[in-house]
Write a protein that holds these residues in place. Structure first.
Motif, PDB file in Angstrom:
ATOM      1  N   HIS A   1      23.549 -18.905  19.323  1.00 52.87           N
ATOM      2  CA  HIS A   1      23.153 -19.108  17.938  1.00 52.87           C
ATOM      3  C   HIS A   1      23.940 -20.131  17.338  1.00 52.87           C
TER       4      HIS A   1
ATOM      5  N   GLU B   1      16.829 -24.535  21.105  1.00 59.88           N
ATOM      6  CA  GLU B   1      15.825 -25.453  20.275  1.00 59.88           C
ATOM      7  C   GLU B   1      16.483 -26.641  19.994  1.00 59.88           C
ATOM      8  N   LEU B   2      17.815 -26.647  19.861  1.00 55.52           N
ATOM      9  CA  LEU B   2      18.162 -28.047  19.230  1.00 55.52           C
ATOM     10  C   LEU B   2      18.244 -28.937  20.470  1.00 55.52           C
TER      11      LEU B   2
ATOM     12  N   ARG C   1      21.661 -22.923  10.521  1.00 54.83           N
ATOM     13  CA  ARG C   1      21.016 -24.159   9.923  1.00 54.83           C
ATOM     14  C   ARG C   1      21.472 -24.484   8.670  1.00 54.83           C
TER      15      ARG C   1
ATOM     16  N   PRO D   1      19.733 -19.215   7.838  1.00 55.86           N
ATOM     17  CA  PRO D   1      18.743 -19.320   8.961  1.00 55.86           C
ATOM     18  C   PRO D   1      19.406 -19.747  10.237  1.00 55.86           C
ATOM     19  N   LEU D   2      18.989 -19.169  11.207  1.00 55.00           N
ATOM     20  CA  LEU D   2      19.660 -19.496  12.580  1.00 55.00           C
ATOM     21  C   LEU D   2      18.618 -20.266  13.494  1.00 55.00           C
ATOM     22  N   THR D   3      19.405 -20.956  14.438  1.00 53.38           N
ATOM     23  CA  THR D   3      18.577 -21.735  15.605  1.00 53.38           C
ATOM     24  C   THR D   3      19.471 -21.528  16.920  1.00 53.38           C
ATOM     25  N   THR D   4      18.760 -21.988  17.907  1.00 53.36           N
ATOM     26  CA  THR D   4      19.622 -21.757  19.031  1.00 53.36           C
ATOM     27  C   THR D   4      19.778 -23.167  19.705  1.00 53.36           C
TER      28      THR D   4
END
Length: 779
Positions: free
Chosen positions: A728, A593-594, A731, A587-590
């Motif tokens: 990216h 977002e962090l 997680r 699963p990825l986040t940016t």
């Protein structure tokens, strides 16, 4: 909106609100009630400052405009232009400082009456500082309307003289007996009397600062009141220095600046030694001339009390410089004459034809073709030969020598071509034969604009009748001095402002000049007869070979040992064989977002090299792994063109991750203890992770991924620009992050070892080539 209201551009709005220009563009698109343009152009509109301030307050984007920002915006949007507004402000600040009681009485009057009274009061302080004009344009006798200000001025004038007395046109011109300066030692100088300085009170029509009229001053009255309020907090001199620095920053192409650190070096080179000659001249006050005064950096660098003279072709710049020097002066009025700034083309219309100065400092314009070659062909200043049309710099050299007293010293900043162009060899030969040229000193690139060229300093001395000319010339070359991060033998010197170690350059130049001795790789005292060949080439590099890499043949063994050790370390750090892994869909986040979740903070770099009192980490440092360079000298508003508060400078902390935002290449650097405390430079973005949520090496490693970097970059222009918020990251738990982070840390250490091995290998190879070629190494 009232007529002549102050206007502000989008850049000014961004500065007021503390945001980028893109935010202002977004506000204009998204908010229908955003103020409409009132001027400017379609691509660069301007807005009414009062409307903008009100809108920002209504939106909660502005609590209060800082006073200094309000004053600057009033200057930038002045209907007569920023330069004229600055001149009005400087005249008012001089009145505030020198005649505070008169200013308070003036400020109590309504705007129109204040504008009517200001010319009289300003003319008084301008005459006091710069001498009277041949025709001031102010012809007034005291009246009931001006009686209050008349009394205030009279009470503040030494000896009780008043600025509004009948007599001279609009002002009382004191005789030499009445002048407070008449008793000063400088008043007895023949050079001062001949030049017609303010001390001699000889009127001259080309005085740099002319008294504004009441009509001109009326739109400026609110500005002048605000400027006086600013001066009450930080001082009149500091207030004007800040505002002038803003003007220089807003028009970088309009002015050629002499950096403050270079001006100080030139002043030190020209400083006369404490010899019996100076004692024999008794209490004579030193006279210093700058015939191409510009912004006055060279005159401001002069140490101790001195009578300052300058000439500048641009009348507006001459006025600003004269006001800056007068507001900087910390000597009592009348203690020394001046500053005496004149306007006009120095070579064609010299304002000081009879001056015999002790010192001349000059940063002349370079490569001028229209300097007056034809009309000045028979000018008596060309004692050393008629300069060629392409040798305007040699015309300035001879002008400077003509304005020196016998035995006086001059220091000029010169382009390197002036030392070797064939068209100037006859003049150079004349300077050598007469003993006028004392030294040629090559500076590293980045010392002064144009920053890509290694400029020269020429030290000259006017020959004294009956004294045998010097038989040698000092040639010094500081272009090969290592930078602050390249002092070790394994590091190759680099050029440019970012890598310039100015303290080392300054120390080397002054040491070579004062000792006047041969220093290997830095300076050599060359006999004049050796230079008088067909070329008369005075370039130090030709007569002073650069030191061999690694210290010559004797140092090659040490470099070889270090290279072997580094190669062994590199072999140990080679990553293990890559083990293919199955396709994992993590699963990825940016980064964006962090940041919103509070796991990290984003900051953008604004510091330029030399603009902060701490080292500045630059884009070059991140890409090459170099340490940030230490500042050359404490920054000044004029030198840097900025006035950023310390709060605006981002200081690095251990664990920060820094990425370049321009260029398209993938790079990321984790800040360690040696880099912490430096300022974040331009074109860099900082990611400060929360150590409880993100491992910095894990963050930096994934940011360097090529595909990740490419998808987060914009390619709308010729240079790709990275949007760090779009990068990216997978997680995963912190323990797994640290496992990845350890591997990324090992890769970074391997990369650093490869860089070091490459530098050492290059030094060894070049050293061997040089040694074999010059015979210091056997085959």
């Amino acid at each position: 909106m009232t007529e002549n209201a102050t206007e502000v551009t989008a850049a000014g709005i961004a500065r007021l609100a503390g945001v980028g220009r893109a935010a202002v563009s977004n506000w204009r698109r998204r908010h229908a009630d955003f103020p409409l343009p009132v001027g400017g152009t379609g691509t660069s509109p301007s807005f009414a400052l009062a409307e903008v301030e009100q809108w920002l307050r209504d939106q909660g984007k502005l609590v209060e405009v800082p006073l200094r920002e309000r004053v600057w915006q009033a200057i930038a949007g002045h209907p007569a232009g920023a330069v004229q507004a600055l001149i009005h402000t400087g005249c008012a600040l001089l009145l505030v400082r020198d005649r505070p009681t008169a200013w308070l009485e003036l400020a109590a009057a309504p705007d129109e009456r204040m504008a009517a009274l200001l010319p009289h009061a300003m003319e008084h302080v301008l005459t006091d500082r710069f001498g009277p004009e041949a025709d001031t344009g102010v012809h007034t006798v005291p009246s009931p309307e001006t009686s209050g200000v008349h009394t205030a001025l009279s009470s503040e004038v030494p000896g009780g003289h008043t600025a509004l007395s009948p007599g001279a046109p609009g002002v009382h011109t004191p005789s030499r007996a009445e002048s407070p300066a008449a008793e000063s030692p400088a008043a007895e100088s023949p050079a001062v009397r001949a030049a017609g300085t303010p001390d001699g009170r000889r009127p001259h029509a080309d005085r740099a600062v002319h008294t504004p009229t009441a009509r001109d001053l009326l739109p400026s009255v609110p500005l002048l009141r605000a400027a006086a309020e600013l001066a009450a907090g930080i001082g009149a001199g500091q207030a004007f220095a800040f505002l002038l620095g803003r003007q220089l920053d807003a028009n970088p192409r309009q002015y050629t600046l002499t950096p403050a650190h270079l001006a100080e070096l030139m002043a030190d080179l020209a400083e006369p030694p404490p010899t019996a000659d100076r004692t024999a001249r008794g209490q004579h006050v030193r006279t210093v001339l700058d015939p191409a005064a510009g912004t006055g950096a060279l005159l401001r660098a002069v140490h101790g009390p001195a009578a300052l003279y300058g000439q500048e072709a641009d009348p507006a710049l001459a006025a600003l410089t004269a006001l800056r020097l007068a507001l900087d002066a910390d000597t009592p009025r009348g203690a020394v004459p001046g500053p005496d700034l004149r306007t006009g083309d120095t070579l064609r219309a010299d304002a000081f034809p009879e001056l015999a100065a002790d010192t001349v400092l000059c940063h002349p314009p370079f490569n001028e073709r229209n300097w007056g070659h034809e009309e000045l062909a028979y000018d008596p200043r060309w004692e050393y030969g008629l300069p060629a049309r392409t040798e305007s710099e040699l015309a300035w050299v001879q002008h400077v020598l003509a304005r020196l007293r016998d035995g006086g010293t001059a220091v000029l900043l010169m382009p390197p071509a002036a030392a070797s162009r064939r068209s100037g060899r006859r003049v150079r030969a004349g300077l050598l034969r007469r003993g006028a040229l004392q030294a040629v000193i090559a500076l590293p690139a980045g010392a002064a604009p144009p920053y890509g060229i290694p400029l020269h300093l020429w030290v000259l001395r006017r020959p004294e009748p009956g004294v045998r000319p010097a038989a040698d010339v000092l040639l010094a070359d500081t272009t090969g001095l290592p930078g602050p991060t390249t002092a070790a033998p394994e590091a190759a010197p680099t050029g440019g402002r970012e890598r310039l170690d100015w303290p080392a350059v300054r120390a080397a130049v002054l040491d070579a000049w004062r000792k006047r001795a041969d220093v290997e790789g830095v300076s050599r005292v060359v006999p004049v007869v050796e230079l008088l060949d067909d070329d008369v080439d005075l370039a130090p590099a030709r007569h002073l070979p650069r030191p061999a890499p690694g210290g010559g043949a004797s140092g090659l063994g040490e470099i070889r040992e270090k290279l072997a050790e580094t190669l062994r370390l590199t072999a140990e750090l080679v990553p293990p064989a890559a083990v293919p892994a199955g396709s994992a869909h993590l699963p990825l986040t940016t980064v964006g977002e962090l940041a919103r979740a509070g796991a990290l903070r984003l900051r953008t770099g604004t510091a330029a090299p030399g603009s902060a009192p701490v080292p500045v980490l630059t884009e070059h440092d991140v890409l090459t792994g170099a340490a940030p360079a230490a500042p050359a000298a404490p920054p000044t508003a004029e030198a840097t063109g900025t006035d950023a508060d310390a709060d605006e400078t981002v200081l690095l902390e251990p664990g920060d991750v820094v990425v370049p935002v321009v260029g398209g290449g993938s790079a990321a650097r984790v800040v360690d203890g040696t880099t912490a405390g430096a300022a974040l430079g331009r074109n860099l973005q900082l990611l400060r992770p929360d150590p409880a949520a993100l491992d910095p090496w894990f963050l930096a490693g994934f940011l360097r991924g090529t595909a990740n970097h490419r998808q987060a970059s914009s390619h709308a222009s010729t240079a790709a620009r990275l949007d760090a918020r779009r990068l990216h990251l997978p997680r995963m738990p912190l323990a797994d992050q640290r496992r990845y982070g350890e591997r990324f840390r090992e890769l970074a250490a391997f990369e650093d070892a490869l860089r070091t091995a490459g530098r050492l290998g290059g030094l060894l190879v070049q050293g061997m080539y040089d040694g074999l070629a010059d015979g210091t190494v056997t085959p």
